[in-house]
Design a protein around this motif. Structure first.
Motif, PDB file in Angstrom:
ATOM      1  N   ALA A  22       0.798  -1.138   0.076  1.00  0.00           N
ATOM      2  CA  ALA A  22       0.031  -0.239   0.380  1.00  0.00           C
ATOM      3  C   ALA A  22       0.602   1.190  -0.209  1.00  0.00           C
ATOM      4  N   GLN A  23       1.337   1.061   0.549  1.00  0.00           N
ATOM      5  CA  GLN A  23       3.245   2.675   0.729  1.00  0.00           C
ATOM      6  C   GLN A  23       3.696   3.264  -0.275  1.00  0.00           C
ATOM      7  N   GLN A  45      14.001   9.850   4.141  1.00  0.00           N
ATOM      8  CA  GLN A  45      13.527   8.555   3.856  1.00  0.00           C
ATOM      9  C   GLN A  45      13.098   7.745   2.967  1.00  0.00           C
ATOM     10  N   PRO A  46      12.281   6.283   2.957  1.00  0.00           N
ATOM     11  CA  PRO A  46      11.661   5.518   2.217  1.00  0.00           C
ATOM     12  C   PRO A  46      10.318   6.149   2.469  1.00  0.00           C
ATOM     13  N   ALA A  47       9.217   5.876   1.611  1.00  0.00           N
ATOM     14  CA  ALA A  47       8.239   7.032   1.710  1.00  0.00           C
ATOM     15  C   ALA A  47       7.261   5.913   2.739  1.00  0.00           C
ATOM     16  N   PHE A  48       7.622   4.124   2.571  1.00  0.00           N
ATOM     17  CA  PHE A  48       6.473   3.641   3.376  1.00  0.00           C
ATOM     18  C   PHE A  48       7.157   3.837   4.862  1.00  0.00           C
ATOM     19  N   LEU A  49       8.258   4.773   5.121  1.00  0.00           N
ATOM     20  CA  LEU A  49       8.066   4.641   6.607  1.00  0.00           C
ATOM     21  C   LEU A  49       6.744   5.722   7.152  1.00  0.00           C
ATOM     22  N   GLY A 478      -5.262   2.747  -3.153  1.00  0.00           N
ATOM     23  CA  GLY A 478      -3.383   3.387  -2.917  1.00  0.00           C
ATOM     24  C   GLY A 478      -3.505   3.384  -0.741  1.00  0.00           C
ATOM     25  N   LEU A 479      -4.485   3.285  -0.411  1.00  0.00           N
ATOM     26  CA  LEU A 479      -4.376   2.981   0.660  1.00  0.00           C
ATOM     27  C   LEU A 479      -5.348   2.197   1.238  1.00  0.00           C
ATOM     28  N   THR A 480      -5.948   1.064   0.906  1.00  0.00           N
ATOM     29  CA  THR A 480      -6.785   0.252   1.279  1.00  0.00           C
ATOM     30  C   THR A 480      -6.092  -1.314   1.309  1.00  0.00           C
ATOM     31  N   THR A 481      -4.856  -2.043   1.442  1.00  0.00           N
ATOM     32  CA  THR A 481      -4.750  -3.618   0.984  1.00  0.00           C
ATOM     33  C   THR A 481      -5.786  -4.736   1.984  1.00  0.00           C
ATOM     34  N   SER A 511      -6.889  -3.800   5.335  1.00  0.00           N
ATOM     35  CA  SER A 511      -6.052  -3.050   6.902  1.00  0.00           C
ATOM     36  C   SER A 511      -5.944  -1.660   5.528  1.00  0.00           C
ATOM     37  N   THR A 512      -5.890  -0.173   6.265  1.00  0.00           N
ATOM     38  CA  THR A 512      -6.332   1.014   5.432  1.00  0.00           C
ATOM     39  C   THR A 512      -5.300   2.210   6.188  1.00  0.00           C
ATOM     40  N   LYS A 513      -4.849   3.346   5.880  1.00  0.00           N
ATOM     41  CA  LYS A 513      -4.032   4.216   5.929  1.00  0.00           C
ATOM     42  C   LYS A 513      -5.776   5.256   6.732  1.00  0.00           C
ATOM     43  N   LEU A 514      -6.216   5.743   7.237  1.00  0.00           N
ATOM     44  CA  LEU A 514      -7.217   6.301   8.038  1.00  0.00           C
ATOM     45  C   LEU A 514      -6.237   8.020   7.878  1.00  0.00           C
ATOM     46  N   GLY A 515      -5.144   8.190   8.052  1.00  0.00           N
ATOM     47  CA  GLY A 515      -4.256   9.691   8.467  1.00  0.00           C
ATOM     48  C   GLY A 515      -2.987   9.362   7.866  1.00  0.00           C
ATOM     49  N   PRO A 516      -2.231  10.436   7.963  1.00  0.00           N
ATOM     50  CA  PRO A 516      -1.269  10.466   8.161  1.00  0.00           C
ATOM     51  C   PRO A 516      -0.189   9.413   8.940  1.00  0.00           C
ATOM     52  N   LYS A 517      -0.765   9.232  10.109  1.00  0.00           N
ATOM     53  CA  LYS A 517      -0.447   8.800  11.078  1.00  0.00           C
ATOM     54  C   LYS A 517      -1.371   7.726  12.107  1.00  0.00           C
ATOM     55  N   THR A 518      -2.237   7.434  10.687  1.00  0.00           N
ATOM     56  CA  THR A 518      -3.491   6.929  11.890  1.00  0.00           C
ATOM     57  C   THR A 518      -3.564   5.764  10.788  1.00  0.00           C
ATOM     58  N   THR A 519      -3.793   3.941  11.844  1.00  0.00           N
ATOM     59  CA  THR A 519      -4.050   3.204  10.650  1.00  0.00           C
ATOM     60  C   THR A 519      -5.074   2.405  11.578  1.00  0.00           C
TER      61      THR A 519
END
Length: 549
Positions: A22-23, A45-49, A478-481, A511-519
């Motif tokens: 996803a990242q 730094q790597p994008a998925f970090l 792009g955000l959900t897997t 699993s999904t990214k709900l925000g920049p710092k929320t999973t």
């Protein structure tokens, strides 16, 4: 002593693969890489970090990342030990886990610290609650410039007591076959050169291992290690002298001592290939009341034909027979494969002595290193990036970094242990497939067998464990897997009695990214445990929300 609680490797691999996939799509992925073109060009730094505060590339000496994780689980068998009586109890399990991660990157200190306190609250049994500690920390302090160093580490995890008792599909279910264990290690050492012709190293290792279970033995391990190595008038020929003295003290059982001395010679055939021969002597009282001495000899090679391929093999004659260590690591543009096979004496639990897939953190770091190696040739930068990547992935998965990948058991004695692990990961445009195999065999060699561990209580002298897990992650956006997982682990014991226990697990979810710092993640699970004493089945729905600050 102790070994780890079962947590199926496939579930972990699926979450790793899902998060990486996803990242990486967000980062305009280049062929064979999880880095974006911009990050490769600028050295960022790597994008998925995860962006802000997640890497160590911003020049800060200390990076502190608080977090909080909230989980809700519905299970139709909260107390797994009731499964054999047919009195399964369903209920909800609420988990609240505040935690913090600290990365230290100063001129003298390189350290990683991750701790969380997991509070668990149960609707069944009514009003029941408990807490679990989870810790993963390690680091190096350069006390005196270029001479005196101090390594340290600590792990707290939930682990299985017996390989044949009830195995948990996760850390939330109530199970009297699990206990909290902790190991702390302190290792000062000095290193330098002698007259510019040889290098020396003198190290002292001290570790203490404690299990909350009363039937398990605590272990204090003290060890001196010395090494002297240098070159010869022949440019391609090098030599080394290694010596060690180790003492293990058990709260239950007798003390064991071991001494070993080895001389070795290494010949560099070509820069990519070298061979090593060794000989020496060892003395210990593992298999006898008094120390017995034995001569040893061995041979092996290291071959690195390309920067993507590493092959190493060594075989030696030991007091217990033939020991060995074989490793193969191969990285392809869109896949990677890792294999390890070791046979040696084991004093401490697997996850505290092995490198690779011992814990969740080891597994994540191994995958991250393989993905980042071509973009970060500097080994220090690669190690820093892999550590941060592993911590981010474990936090996103909702699983403690110190959770063991493969199942094991509490052991209170020295054993001859053979461990085989194979991991294959294949990454496509939208799909990632991960396959893992593991096989562990532990044989008791202790002269006295009255210690209250799995070997004594079950009247067995050999315990074998093998497992396979397959996971598939599919990128929905792009955000959900979405991910699917299947795993199976089997434990068998041979001796005056024959035992067998099998754990099977199927799990699927998103699993999904709900925000920049929320999973967030939602999973459904079916697990089955077959044994002659306490079989059970369990179905569960697990929701997880993790927020970084």
């Amino acid at each position: 002593m102790k070994l780890d609680r079962l947590f199926p490797a496939a579930h972990l691999a699926a979450m790793v693969a899902a998060y990486l996939c996803a990242q990486s799509i967000q980062a305009q992925q280049i062929s064979g890489s999880v880095l974006s073109e911009s990050s490769t060009a600028t050295g960022s730094q790597p994008a998925f970090l995860g962006g802000n505060n997640m890497g160590s590339g911003d020049g800060r000496a200390f990076i502190i990342t608080p977090r909080i994780t909230l989980g809700e689980t519905w299970s139709d068998n909260v107390r797994l030990n009731a499964g054999s009586t047919g009195s399964k109890e369903s209920g909800f399990i609420t988990e609240l886990a505040p935690g913090v991660r600290v990365d230290a990157r100063t001129a003298r200190l390189k350290a990683y610290f991750d701790y969380s306190l997991r509070g668990q609250f149960y609707s069944t049994p009514s009003g029941y609650s408990r807490t679990q500690n989870q810790l993963n920390t390690f680091g190096t302090l350069e006390a005196v410039s270029n001479w005196l160093y101090v390594d340290f580490s600590g792990i707290i995890a939930q682990q299985a007591i017996s390989a044949f008792g009830t195995q948990s599909p996760g850390s939330a279910n109530i199970n009297n076959n699990t206990t909290e264990t902790s190991t702390y290690r302190l290792s000062p050492y000095i290193r330098g050169q002698v007259a510019g012709v040889a290098e020396y190293l003198l190290r002292y290792n001290y570790s203490t291992t404690h299990a909350n279970a009363s039937i398990a033995s605590d272990v204090d391990l003290a060890e001196w290690v010395g090494q002297l190595r240098g070159s010869t008038p022949f440019q391609s020929l090098r030599w080394a002298l290694d010596a060690s003295q180790q003492t293990a003290e058990y709260s239950y059982g007798r003390k064991t001592d071991s001494d070993r001395f080895t001389a070795s010679a290494t010949y560099i055939v070509v820069p990519q290939f070298r061979v090593t021969f060794s000989g020496g002597q060892e003395a210990n009282n593992y298999a006898s009341v008094d120390k017995e001495s034995h001569t040893t000899h061995g041979y092996g090679f290291d071959w690195n034909p390309t920067e993507r391929t590493q092959i190493s093999a060594f075989r030696d004659k030991r007091f217990f027979g033939d020991g060995h260590r074989y490793t193969v690591n191969q990285r392809f543009p869109l896949s990677s494969i890792s294999y390890s096979d070791t046979k040696d004496v084991s004093i401490l639990p697997n996850q505290f002595t092995s490198v690779g897939m011992g814990t969740v953190f080891d597994l994540f770091k191994q995958i991250c290193r393989q993905q980042l190696a071509s973009q970060l040739p500097d080994p220090i930068q690669l190690d820093i990036a892999a550590n941060n990547c592993a911590s981010v992935l474990s936090a996103a998965s909702g699983v403690s970094a110190s959770t063991p990948v493969t199942s094991s058991f509490l052991s209170s004695r020295a054993t001859i242990q053979r461990r085989q692990q194979l991991a294959l990961a294949v990454q496509g445009v939208r799909n990632t497939l991960t396959i893992m195999f593991n096989r562990n065999e532990s044989d008791s060699i202790l002269a006295s067998d009255s210690i209250q561990d799995d070997f004594y209580r079950n009247s067995v002298n050999s315990i074998k464990q093998r497992g396979v897990s397959i996971s598939l992650a599919h990128q929905l956006s792009g955000l959900t897997t979405a991910n699917l997982t299947a795993s199976r682990q089997e434990s068998t014991g041979t001796g005056t009695t024959a035992l067998k226990a099998t754990t099977t697990l199927y799990q699927g979810g998103i699993s999904t990214k709900l925000g920049p710092k929320t999973t967030g993640s939602l999973n459904v699970r079916h697990s089955k445990f077959d044994s002659s004493t306490n079989p059970y089945t369990e179905n569960a729905v697990i929701g997880m929300l993790s927020v970084l600050f």
